[in-house]
Design an enzyme around this catalytic site. Sequence first.
Site, PDB file in Angstrom:
ATOM      1  CG  ASN A  10      18.420  -7.649 106.981  1.00  0.00           C
ATOM      2  OD1 ASN A  10      18.862  -6.879 107.820  1.00  0.00           O
ATOM      3  ND2 ASN A  10      18.474  -8.958 107.126  1.00  0.00           N
ATOM      4  CE  LYS A  17      22.832  -9.378 103.835  1.00  0.00           C
ATOM      5  NZ  LYS A  17      22.855 -10.599 104.681  1.00  0.00           N
ATOM      6  NE  ARG A  98      17.606  -7.927 111.535  1.00  0.00           N
ATOM      7  CZ  ARG A  98      18.919  -7.884 111.689  1.00  0.00           C
ATOM      8  NH1 ARG A  98      19.697  -7.494 110.715  1.00  0.00           N
ATOM      9  NH2 ARG A  98      19.467  -8.247 112.828  1.00  0.00           N
ATOM     10  CG  ASP A 154      16.373  -8.720 114.773  1.00  0.00           C
ATOM     11  OD1 ASP A 154      15.775  -9.618 114.164  1.00  0.00           O
ATOM     12  OD2 ASP A 154      17.459  -8.254 114.403  1.00  0.00           O
ATOM     13  CG  HIS A 214      21.568 -15.451 113.918  1.00  0.00           C
ATOM     14  ND1 HIS A 214      20.658 -15.435 112.875  1.00  0.00           N
ATOM     15  CD2 HIS A 214      22.526 -14.558 113.585  1.00  0.00           C
ATOM     16  CE1 HIS A 214      21.053 -14.570 111.965  1.00  0.00           C
ATOM     17  NE2 HIS A 214      22.192 -14.032 112.373  1.00  0.00           N
ATOM     18  CB  ILE A 215      27.031 -18.516 115.123  1.00  0.00           C
ATOM     19  CG1 ILE A 215      26.382 -19.261 116.286  1.00  0.00           C
ATOM     20  CG2 ILE A 215      28.463 -18.115 115.462  1.00  0.00           C
ATOM     21  CD1 ILE A 215      26.264 -18.483 117.571  1.00  0.00           C
ATOM     22  N   GLY A 216      26.977 -15.319 113.571  1.00  0.00           N
ATOM     23  CA  GLY A 216      27.605 -14.580 112.483  1.00  0.00           C
ATOM     24  C   GLY A 216      28.547 -13.567 113.091  1.00  0.00           C
ATOM     25  CB  SER A 217      29.793 -10.270 111.949  1.00  0.00           C
ATOM     26  OG  SER A 217      30.544 -10.719 110.848  1.00  0.00           O
ATOM     27  CD  GLU A 404      18.041 -11.852 109.901  1.00  0.00           C
ATOM     28  OE1 GLU A 404      18.272 -11.695 111.116  1.00  0.00           O
ATOM     29  OE2 GLU A 404      18.799 -11.443 109.005  1.00  0.00           O
TER      30      GLU A 404
END
Length: 422
Positions: A10, A17, A98, A154, A214-217, A404
């Site tokens: 990822n 990652k 990904r 995605d 999907h709440i991140g940066s 993911e």
Amino acid sequence: MPLKSILAVNAGSSSVKLTFYTYEKHPQVIANAQISGITAPPPTLKYSRGSNKHTEELDESSLSTPQDAFKLLLQRCFADRELSEVAGTDDLAYICHRVVHGGEFNSAVKINDETYHHLEELEDLAPLHNFSALEIIRSCRDELPSVTSITFFDSAFHQTLPDHVKTYPINQDVAKAHKLRKYGFHGISYSYILRSVAEFLKKPTEQTNIIAMHIGSGASMCAIQDGKSVDTTMGLTPLAGLPGATRSGDIDPSLVFHYTSEAGKLSPASTKEMHISTAEEILNKKSGWKVLTGTTDFSQIAVENPPSPEHKLAFDIVTDRMLGYLGNYFLKLGGQVDAVVFAGGIGEKSALLRKTLVEKCACIGFALDPKANEKGPVDGQPVTDISSKGNGNGPRVLICQTDEQYEMAYNCFADFGTSPSS
């Protein structure tokens, strides 16, 4: 002969990652490794194998790209004598990558000359988002030719978007020639969320209706009806929809031309491989809650007593935009919503964000248990129910710890088997 392993990769603009898996009834993690802070030194390496965990800061001079980070992580993992399942590339069946933008691809694909060439063409459509992943795929093709690479997109989860949702009201000859339409992203995460929530609710995925977040940066939301994406907040690129740490989200399209007369010119960050306009750089890298507050860390913003009016403003903007999409998607699903699901780093960690949104949605039947909300996700459980026990037949309020890398490994085994020849 033992089954070969799968490596899930990822890659982002500032982090990479890796997770190694074997497979029994479902993917089993062997080891995790990641390097973060590539573009915000010092870079940090984290490695875990079972109970063995290790963190160290790295020499930033040796790491300038995600490709450098990938090579270093692979070397570290192969050098770990305790990681007996993966001593080298001969122990790998597949590498799962990904890729954010997959254009018209509606499922994962094996990388060969044809599919690789097609992905190269997509780089112009998403230079900010596909470049890191494509650089690592290039490296794998050159240096690990014996291992089959699989790309997971995605955008693939959203290929079910209806025409009236995915079509922009512009000249359709131009739109089709340049592939200009809504694609949607975070689809690998939404695939994991849908499958996990359907299992939790004991429903077939094709009968499951949820509003997933999907709440991140980088943040997005998705309306899923009968197991299919029917709308999502992101569009042609991940910039559309909700604001993020450094992204503007939806704005008046002409705003950027009033912001600067240089909008259409190449930015200083542009290279011969990545053709980035000044507008793209401003709206993707120099906007969002960071420019309002000075921090990308949402945990400093989502607090009961904000340290400044700007912090409160940023929180109010984020929750207001999310609330608008919640109401929109509730109507699009005809009020038939099994659950509203919080996921992503912020969605999983911010009790205040969840509390604020659910309380504002009380009029459409959402309610949560304050104690369960404060406690947050339960370790070892993909889905945690934080609904109010007195909510009756209202939608469940859930937290999903999305994964993911796991989803790629799961689908790799399901779609391609346990070895490239199977």
